[in-house]
Design an enzyme around this catalytic site. Structure first.
Site, short mmCIF file in Angstrom:
data_model
loop_
_atom_site.label_atom_id
_atom_site.label_comp_id
_atom_site.label_asym_id
_atom_site.label_seq_id
_atom_site.Cartn_x
_atom_site.Cartn_y
_atom_site.Cartn_z
N GLU A 53 -25.14 7.35 -18.64
CA GLU A 53 -24.23 8.13 -17.79
C GLU A 53 -24.63 8.08 -16.32
O GLU A 53 -23.77 8.01 -15.45
CB GLU A 53 -24.18 9.60 -18.25
CG GLU A 53 -23.43 9.83 -19.57
CD GLU A 53 -21.92 9.68 -19.44
OE1 GLU A 53 -21.41 9.41 -18.34
OE2 GLU A 53 -21.24 9.81 -20.49
N ASN A 64 -12.86 10.96 -11.12
CA ASN A 64 -11.88 10.46 -12.08
C ASN A 64 -10.49 10.67 -11.50
O ASN A 64 -9.97 11.80 -11.54
CB ASN A 64 -12.00 11.21 -13.41
CG ASN A 64 -13.43 11.24 -13.93
OD1 ASN A 64 -14.02 10.20 -14.22
ND2 ASN A 64 -14.01 12.43 -14.03
N ASP A 67 -7.37 12.72 -13.58
CA ASP A 67 -7.17 14.18 -13.60
C ASP A 67 -7.81 14.84 -12.38
O ASP A 67 -7.94 16.07 -12.33
CB ASP A 67 -7.69 14.79 -14.90
CG ASP A 67 -9.20 14.72 -15.03
OD1 ASP A 67 -9.85 14.07 -14.16
OD2 ASP A 67 -9.73 15.29 -15.99
N SER A 69 -10.77 15.06 -11.47
CA SER A 69 -12.04 15.74 -11.74
C SER A 69 -13.19 14.84 -11.31
O SER A 69 -13.00 13.67 -10.98
CB SER A 69 -12.16 16.06 -13.23
OG SER A 69 -12.32 14.87 -13.98
N ASP A 71 -17.46 13.89 -12.27
CA ASP A 71 -18.60 14.04 -13.18
C ASP A 71 -19.87 14.17 -12.35
O ASP A 71 -20.05 13.44 -11.36
CB ASP A 71 -18.72 12.83 -14.10
CG ASP A 71 -17.50 12.67 -14.99
OD1 ASP A 71 -16.88 13.68 -15.34
OD2 ASP A 71 -17.17 11.52 -15.32
N ASN A 78 -18.52 17.26 -16.39
CA ASN A 78 -17.20 17.17 -15.76
C ASN A 78 -16.68 18.50 -15.19
O ASN A 78 -16.82 19.55 -15.81
CB ASN A 78 -16.22 16.62 -16.81
CG ASN A 78 -14.84 16.40 -16.25
OD1 ASN A 78 -13.97 17.25 -16.38
ND2 ASN A 78 -14.65 15.28 -15.59
#
Ligand SMILES: *[C@@H]1O[C@H](CO)[C@@H](O)[C@H](O)[C@H]1NC(C)=O
Length: 148
Positions: A53, A64, A67, A69, A71, A78
């Site tokens: 990750e 992202n 949407d 958002s 991370d 998130n």
């Protein structure tokens, strides 16, 4: 000139709170924070998630566009569901934490929130990287030689 550059670097490292963990350093820290066997999830699974990750980097962020958002941190938690960054539409903030807290070199907050994530029914499957890189893999290499 060189002194000035050095001073700049010192100031920079003092203000930037993140850090890139060593594999075993992370394994030992996660163990201290009670992650070994938490909800039946092994230390090797957690280290594997962090590797894929974030590359063990507590400062990693990824936006992202889908949407809107982002991370955050070593586990790429998130902002749509778990933390609050003040700019994600329809955000839930289930960990009740500011997303920036998940970028600290001290991963206590990130670990606490990751524990919250796996208390949901989907559990560890919340991490796409786990399904891709860790599930059904031999994970012994992630904790090998760490004394954990
Ligand atoms: C990390 O943060 C936690 C909670 O804020 C604190 O209790 C702990 O002492 C900190 N650890 C280090 C090494 O600073």
């Amino acid at each position: 000139m060189k002194g000035l550059l050095l001073l700049g670097l010192l100031l920079l490292s003092a203000t930037v709170q993140g850090k890139i963990y060593g594999r075993c350093e992370l394994a030992r820290t996660l163990k201290e924070l009670g992650m070994d066997g938490y909800r039946g999830i092994s230390l090797a699974d957690w280290v594997c998630i962090a590797k894929w990750e974030s590359g063990y980097n507590t400062e990693a962020t990824n936006y992202n566009p889908g949407d809107k958002s982002t991370d955050y941190g070593i586990f790429q938690i998130n902002s749509r569901y778990w933390c609050n960054n003040g700019e994600t539409p329809g955000a839930v903030d289930a960990c009740d934490i500011s997303c920036s807290a998940l970028l600290q070199s001290n991963i206590t907050d990130a670990v606490k929130c990751a524990k919250r994530v796996v208390r949901d029914p989907q559990g560890i499957r919340a991490w796409v990287a786990w399904r891709t890189h860790c599930e059904n893999h031999d994970l012994s290499e992630y904790v090998e030689g760490c004394g954990v």
